[in-house]
Design an enzyme around this catalytic site. Sequence first.
Site, PDB file in Angstrom:
ATOM      1  N   GLY A 198      52.238   0.369  12.438  1.00  0.00           N
ATOM      2  CA  GLY A 198      53.363  -0.563  12.303  1.00  0.00           C
ATOM      3  C   GLY A 198      53.763  -0.723  10.851  1.00  0.00           C
ATOM      4  CD  GLN A 216      44.419  -0.671  19.065  1.00  0.00           C
ATOM      5  OE1 GLN A 216      43.869  -1.117  18.048  1.00  0.00           O
ATOM      6  NE2 GLN A 216      45.586  -1.129  19.503  1.00  0.00           N
ATOM      7  CG  ASN A 257      44.089  -3.114  14.622  1.00  0.00           C
ATOM      8  OD1 ASN A 257      44.576  -2.026  14.328  1.00  0.00           O
ATOM      9  ND2 ASN A 257      43.979  -3.509  15.874  1.00  0.00           N
ATOM     10  CB  CYS A 268      44.999   3.806  16.295  1.00  0.00           C
ATOM     11  SG  CYS A 268      44.390   2.145  15.893  1.00  0.00           S
ATOM     12  CD  GLU A 274      48.382  -2.934  17.364  1.00  0.00           C
ATOM     13  OE1 GLU A 274      47.961  -2.070  18.155  1.00  0.00           O
ATOM     14  OE2 GLU A 274      47.798  -3.234  16.306  1.00  0.00           O
ATOM     15  NE  ARG A 275      52.531   2.312  22.997  1.00  0.00           N
ATOM     16  CZ  ARG A 275      52.786   3.626  22.935  1.00  0.00           C
ATOM     17  NH1 ARG A 275      53.724   4.171  23.698  1.00  0.00           N
ATOM     18  NH2 ARG A 275      52.121   4.405  22.095  1.00  0.00           N
ATOM     19  CB  CYS A 316      49.984  -2.886  13.579  1.00  0.00           C
ATOM     20  SG  CYS A 316      50.484  -1.437  14.523  1.00  0.00           S
ATOM     21  CG  HIS A 364      55.799   1.439  15.355  1.00  0.00           C
ATOM     22  ND1 HIS A 364      54.965   0.355  15.301  1.00  0.00           N
ATOM     23  CD2 HIS A 364      54.992   2.535  15.399  1.00  0.00           C
ATOM     24  CE1 HIS A 364      53.711   0.765  15.288  1.00  0.00           C
ATOM     25  NE2 HIS A 364      53.692   2.072  15.349  1.00  0.00           N
TER      26      HIS A 364
HETATM   27  N1  LIG Z   1      49.216  -0.292  19.927  1.00  0.00           N
HETATM   28  C1  LIG Z   1      49.523   1.029  19.353  1.00  0.00           C
HETATM   29  C2  LIG Z   1      48.222   1.809  19.051  1.00  0.00           C
HETATM   30  C3  LIG Z   1      47.406   1.167  17.945  1.00  0.00           C
HETATM   31  C4  LIG Z   1      48.202   0.948  16.702  1.00  0.00           C
HETATM   32  C5  LIG Z   1      47.568   0.044  15.648  1.00  0.00           C
HETATM   33  N2  LIG Z   1      46.336  -0.614  16.029  1.00  0.00           N
HETATM   34  C6  LIG Z   1      47.417   0.786  14.341  1.00  0.00           C
HETATM   35  O1  LIG Z   1      46.547   0.428  13.524  1.00  0.00           O
HETATM   36  O2  LIG Z   1      48.225   1.717  14.117  1.00  0.00           O
HETATM   37  C7  LIG Z   1      50.337   1.831  20.379  1.00  0.00           C
HETATM   38  O3  LIG Z   1      50.269   1.519  21.561  1.00  0.00           O
HETATM   39  O4  LIG Z   1      51.032   2.774  19.965  1.00  0.00           O
END
Ligand SMILES: N[C@H](CCC[C@H](N)C(=O)O)C(=O)O
Length: 268
Positions: A211, A46, A13, A73, A199-200, A208, A150
Amino acid sequence: MAAPFHKMHGLGNDFVVIDARNDPVEMTGPRAHAIADRRTGIGCDQLILLEPSSTADVKMRIFNADGGEVEACGNATRCVATLLAKPADIETVAGILKTRPQDSSASVLLNPPAFEWELIPLAMPMDTRDMPVGWETLERPMAVNVGNPHAIFFVDDCDKVDLERLGPIIETDPLFPEKINVNVATIVDQQTIKLRVWERGVGLTLACGTGACATAVAAIRSGRVQSPVSVSLPGGELRIDWKEGGPIEMEGPATHVFTGTADWSQFG
Ligand SMILES: N[C@H](CCC[C@H](N)C(=O)O)C(=O)O
């Protein structure tokens, strides 16, 4: 605006981490989106912007590849922890996170999870432990907010779920006014979960962190596993430890790939 950046990842990621603590960088959604583009930008899941903080060691802002600024994140928090190279408090929209680097890995203490439907948030009241909704084969999810929202679906074989097709449908369903991260999880044994995440604001990622935290919390709370839990993602493993009412501890790798410079005004 020439602040340096660090290309980093947590289990694949990946991030562009701009260290703007000494050289302010104006960040907008379109600029983050342009930087994240894997052909015409630098490329990342990100964009992470480090700024001075008046309440912690550093402030960390998080932008998904679609340009949306979000609350948390997990994988990036571990990467920033290794950059800081000492135990540190990191200010995020989701609160202050305590971090502890250990060479090429780090542990992060996330704040206690939220389960109330309005804190997820959901468009209508619903039991977030067993939601009476479904999208084709994915049904009756749990929902948890670990700083970001989530939905977690427990399935017999997460590798068989067509997440590339169902992920965006669920992510953008009107039930989720802030959209949502979509987790499909399979319980392997009392302390092991296999997980894939849509992922959003990004799509399928190799890992994630939030996640993994949300899924572990949901699995522990529903008695499917016991803490601590190993969460096995396509990019590798994370260790999550959580007891009801307390913070979530996440531990896992953080990798520095290279350092670079860029004129940020050229993007978006
Ligand atoms: N896509 C997630 C943000 C990044 C989460 C993920 N990259 C992690 O490591 O927690 C959201 O929109 O809330």
